[in-house]
Design a protein around this motif. Structure first.
Motif, PDB file in Angstrom:
ATOM      1  N   LYS A 189       0.839  -1.211   0.000  1.00 16.22           N
ATOM      2  CA  LYS A 189       0.000   0.000   0.000  1.00 16.22           C
ATOM      3  C   LYS A 189       0.869   1.255   0.000  1.00 16.22           C
ATOM      4  CE  LYS A 189      -3.871  -1.946   2.651  1.00 16.22           C
ATOM      5  NZ  LYS A 189      -4.697  -1.754   3.862  1.00 16.22           N
ATOM      6  N   LEU A 190       1.854   1.284   0.898  1.00 17.41           N
ATOM      7  CA  LEU A 190       2.711   2.464   1.016  1.00 17.41           C
ATOM      8  C   LEU A 190       3.437   2.753  -0.294  1.00 17.41           C
ATOM      9  CD1 LEU A 190       4.302   1.797   4.541  1.00 17.41           C
ATOM     10  CD2 LEU A 190       2.365   3.271   3.991  1.00 17.41           C
ATOM     11  N   LEU A 191       3.957   1.697  -0.916  1.00 14.91           N
ATOM     12  CA  LEU A 191       4.692   1.869  -2.171  1.00 14.91           C
ATOM     13  C   LEU A 191       3.763   2.329  -3.293  1.00 14.91           C
ATOM     14  CD1 LEU A 191       6.955  -1.277  -1.871  1.00 14.91           C
ATOM     15  CD2 LEU A 191       7.799   1.064  -2.111  1.00 14.91           C
ATOM     16  N   ALA A 192       2.581   1.713  -3.368  1.00 14.97           N
ATOM     17  CA  ALA A 192       1.631   2.081  -4.425  1.00 14.97           C
ATOM     18  C   ALA A 192       1.232   3.550  -4.303  1.00 14.97           C
ATOM     19  CB  ALA A 192       0.398   1.186  -4.351  1.00 14.97           C
ATOM     20  N   ASP A 212     -10.086  -0.077  -0.974  1.00 16.05           N
ATOM     21  CA  ASP A 212      -9.558  -1.058  -0.022  1.00 16.05           C
ATOM     22  C   ASP A 212      -9.558  -2.461  -0.624  1.00 16.05           C
ATOM     23  OD1 ASP A 212      -9.158   0.906   1.847  1.00 16.05           O
ATOM     24  OD2 ASP A 212     -11.038   0.555   2.911  1.00 16.05           O
ATOM     25  N   ASP A 213     -10.615  -2.798  -1.379  1.00 15.83           N
ATOM     26  CA  ASP A 213     -10.679  -4.105  -2.030  1.00 15.83           C
ATOM     27  C   ASP A 213      -9.583  -4.260  -3.070  1.00 15.83           C
ATOM     28  OD1 ASP A 213     -12.778  -4.977  -0.527  1.00 15.83           O
ATOM     29  OD2 ASP A 213     -14.321  -4.476  -2.003  1.00 15.83           O
ATOM     30  N   ALA A 214      -9.273  -3.182  -3.754  1.00 16.78           N
ATOM     31  CA  ALA A 214      -8.201  -3.222  -4.748  1.00 16.78           C
ATOM     32  C   ALA A 214      -6.865  -3.495  -4.077  1.00 16.78           C
ATOM     33  CB  ALA A 214      -8.146  -1.906  -5.513  1.00 16.78           C
ATOM     34  N   PHE A 215      -6.632  -2.837  -2.936  1.00 12.51           N
ATOM     35  CA  PHE A 215      -5.391  -3.078  -2.195  1.00 12.51           C
ATOM     36  C   PHE A 215      -5.312  -4.524  -1.711  1.00 12.51           C
ATOM     37  CE2 PHE A 215      -4.727   1.619  -1.228  1.00 12.51           C
ATOM     38  CZ  PHE A 215      -3.553   1.682  -1.963  1.00 12.51           C
ATOM     39  N   ARG A 216      -6.459  -5.068  -1.258  1.00  7.98           N
ATOM     40  CA  ARG A 216      -6.455  -6.458  -0.797  1.00  7.98           C
ATOM     41  C   ARG A 216      -6.080  -7.407  -1.936  1.00  7.98           C
ATOM     42  NH1 ARG A 216     -10.437  -4.754   3.027  1.00  7.98           N
ATOM     43  NH2 ARG A 216     -12.115  -4.772   1.485  1.00  7.98           N
ATOM     44  N   MET A 218      -4.234  -6.659  -4.489  1.00  8.33           N
ATOM     45  CA  MET A 218      -2.811  -6.449  -4.771  1.00  8.33           C
ATOM     46  C   MET A 218      -1.931  -7.150  -3.746  1.00  8.33           C
ATOM     47  SD  MET A 218      -3.126  -2.426  -5.812  1.00  8.33           S
ATOM     48  CE  MET A 218      -1.376  -2.076  -5.866  1.00  8.33           C
ATOM     49  N   MET A 219      -2.400  -7.211  -2.502  1.00 12.06           N
ATOM     50  CA  MET A 219      -1.607  -7.846  -1.447  1.00 12.06           C
ATOM     51  C   MET A 219      -1.619  -9.370  -1.554  1.00 12.06           C
ATOM     52  SD  MET A 219      -2.594  -5.322   1.721  1.00 12.06           S
ATOM     53  CE  MET A 219      -1.688  -6.249   2.950  1.00 12.06           C
ATOM     54  N   LEU A 220      -2.598  -9.922  -2.286  1.00  7.09           N
ATOM     55  CA  LEU A 220      -2.645 -11.373  -2.482  1.00  7.09           C
ATOM     56  C   LEU A 220      -1.828 -11.830  -3.688  1.00  7.09           C
ATOM     57  CD1 LEU A 220      -6.417 -12.104  -1.773  1.00  7.09           C
ATOM     58  CD2 LEU A 220      -4.469 -12.753  -0.358  1.00  7.09           C
ATOM     59  N   SER A 247     -10.677   0.115  -8.858  1.00 14.21           N
ATOM     60  CA  SER A 247     -11.427  -0.919  -8.141  1.00 14.21           C
ATOM     61  C   SER A 247     -10.691  -2.249  -8.137  1.00 14.21           C
ATOM     62  CB  SER A 247     -12.800  -1.115  -8.795  1.00 14.21           C
ATOM     63  OG  SER A 247     -12.648  -1.685 -10.094  1.00 14.21           O
ATOM     64  N   ARG A 248     -11.209  -3.165  -7.326  1.00 16.71           N
ATOM     65  CA  ARG A 248     -10.637  -4.513  -7.254  1.00 16.71           C
ATOM     66  C   ARG A 248     -10.714  -5.202  -8.612  1.00 16.71           C
ATOM     67  NH1 ARG A 248     -12.816  -9.621  -6.520  1.00 16.71           N
ATOM     68  NH2 ARG A 248     -11.488 -11.120  -5.406  1.00 16.71           N
ATOM     69  N   GLN A 249     -11.846  -5.046  -9.312  1.00 13.14           N
ATOM     70  CA  GLN A 249     -12.015  -5.692 -10.604  1.00 13.14           C
ATOM     71  C   GLN A 249     -11.006  -5.171 -11.618  1.00 13.14           C
ATOM     72  OE1 GLN A 249     -13.970  -8.256 -11.112  1.00 13.14           O
ATOM     73  NE2 GLN A 249     -13.185  -8.456 -13.205  1.00 13.14           N
ATOM     74  N   MET A 250     -10.736  -3.879 -11.572  1.00 13.51           N
ATOM     75  CA  MET A 250      -9.755  -3.286 -12.488  1.00 13.51           C
ATOM     76  C   MET A 250      -8.363  -3.838 -12.203  1.00 13.51           C
ATOM     77  SD  MET A 250     -11.170   0.637 -12.360  1.00 13.51           S
ATOM     78  CE  MET A 250      -9.939   1.350 -13.444  1.00 13.51           C
ATOM     79  N   VAL A 251      -8.057  -4.018 -10.934  1.00  8.34           N
ATOM     80  CA  VAL A 251      -6.754  -4.577 -10.554  1.00  8.34           C
ATOM     81  C   VAL A 251      -6.631  -6.016 -11.046  1.00  8.34           C
ATOM     82  CG1 VAL A 251      -5.386  -5.389  -8.588  1.00  8.34           C
ATOM     83  CG2 VAL A 251      -6.328  -3.080  -8.578  1.00  8.34           C
TER      84      VAL A 251
END
Length: 381
Positions: A189-192, A212-216, A218-220, A247-251
């Motif tokens: 998160k910090l780097l992004a 927040d869902d997008a970050f989750r 990315m973390m997986l 969004s999470r879907q975009m990620v």
């Protein structure tokens, strides 16, 4: 510690990163060889700089050499120099990096790419401080500190005869392990956010924001290219989705399909992949299903008990998940692992949906990419 992070713009607070930085600072004043181990793109290049700047040689030269980028035929000349006429094209004498950096520090990145003959020359420098220029018979001395780095398992390279064992032990007097990005948790998160802000400031565009869902999501992800890959990933969004919320879907759509891919391997103990968040999600799903099963079993018993002699049938319209799929999963059995339970949950869901992966992913509340990886991981093809 804080001074080192600020000086070299190192972003992150994960314990593994902090330990690596602390180790570099601790060894800096002691004139020993250091071997930095880490995957490509993980930020290995920061650690020799920390060692140089926090050591006694900080006012001398610091030279970084990418051993993998220099052709085998010229690597000796680049490192140790050559005399005039020593080979075709040598129209004048030339100093090598070891002579130029005398008194300072030399960083040998991708040291595993050195030819065996060059490895022998390097070993002599490390042991005696002596070297010969190409085409010369005069021994020269140098006082230099060597920091090497690689993303290769050097012990395996030694076993395969591609790296000298004596050089490995000489280089790895002190070893620093740089953590992979996927092991650094919230540092992603910090780097992004840092890359997002830097891009917007540099190119004067509207900054993007991740949900927040997008970050989750990315973390997986495994991030085989580590910090370098994350930076490229964020900058693509910053360019094409300027001012938008990601969004999470975009990620998930932008990430490569094979989320279990790995880069050049490092030792097994250093490359363990963590999927705690996904496992926790599946575990909670299983607990919820088992609670439903217990309630349904009670209803079945009550229905059967109210009609003497009646055939014991299940009210299938009330059952969301077949009982048989979970009767073999005890509520608490110490010999079973979370992976075993997770595998059975995925297998049962696939069976319920007749192998339809899209419906299975929706039922388990995981992405289709994650389901494909789980199928491959558990051998459920």
């Amino acid at each position: 510690m804080t001074a080192a992070k600020q000086r070299f713009s190192i972003i992150g607070n994960s314990p593994t990163l902090i330990r690596a930085i602390a180790r570099a600072i601790r060894v800096a004043p002691i004139d020993l060889s250091v071997l930095v181990i880490g995957e490509s793109g993980s930020g290995k290049e920061f650690f020799p700089k920390i060692i140089h700047q926090f050591g006694a040689r900080k006012h001398k030269k610091y030279i970084a050499v990418n051993c993998g980028a220099i052709p085998e035929g010229t690597i000796d000349s680049e490192l140790f120099g050559h005399e005039k006429g020593s080979f075709t094209g040598a129209i004048s004498a030339r100093k090598g990096y070891f002579e130029e950096a005398d008194g300072g520090t030399i960083f040998l990145d991708e040291v595993a790419e050195l030819p065996l003959t060059t490895q022998a020359r390097l070993l002599r420098v490390l042991e005696t401080g002596e070297f010969l220029k190409v085409g010369s018979s005069t021994v020269q001395k140098t006082n230099i500190r060597v920091v090497a780095a690689t993303n290769v398992d050097l012990l395996k390279a030694v076993e395969n005869g591609k790296f000298r064992e004596d050089l490995y032990y000489r280089l790895s007097t002190i070893r620093i392990d740089v953590p992979n990005l996927h092991d650094r948790g919230d540092d992603i998160k910090l780097l992004a956010r840092k890359f997002t802000a830097d891009f917007a400031e540099k190119y004067m565009t509207k900054p993007i924001a991740f949900t927040d869902d997008a970050f989750r999501a990315m973390m997986l992800y495994r991030w085989p290219g580590n910090v370098r890959q994350l930076k490229n990933f964020v900058e693509q969004f910053a360019l094409f989705e300027a001012g938008e919320e990601i969004s999470r879907q975009m990620v998930l759509e932008a990430l490569p399909l094979d989320r279990s891919a790995t880069s050049t391997p490092v030792p097994a103990s250093e490359s363990r992949i963590s999927y705690e968040a996904e496992r926790e999600m599946l575990w909670q799903l299983m607990l919820g299903m088992k609670s439903e099963i217990a309630q349904l079993k009670k209803e079945i018993e009550d229905l059967s008990g109210n009609v003497p002699g009646a055939e014991r049938k299940r009210p299938t319209s009330l059952i969301k998940y077949p009982v048989e799929d979970f009767l073999s999963v005890p509520s608490s059995e110490p010999s079973r692992t979370l992976e075993d339970s997770e595998k059975e949950a995925v297998a049962a869901a696939l069976a319920r949906n007749d192998g339809n992966k899209k419906k299975t992913a929706e039922e388990l509340n995981i992405s289709l990419r994650t389901l494909y990886r789980k199928i491959q991981e558990f051998g459920l093809e």
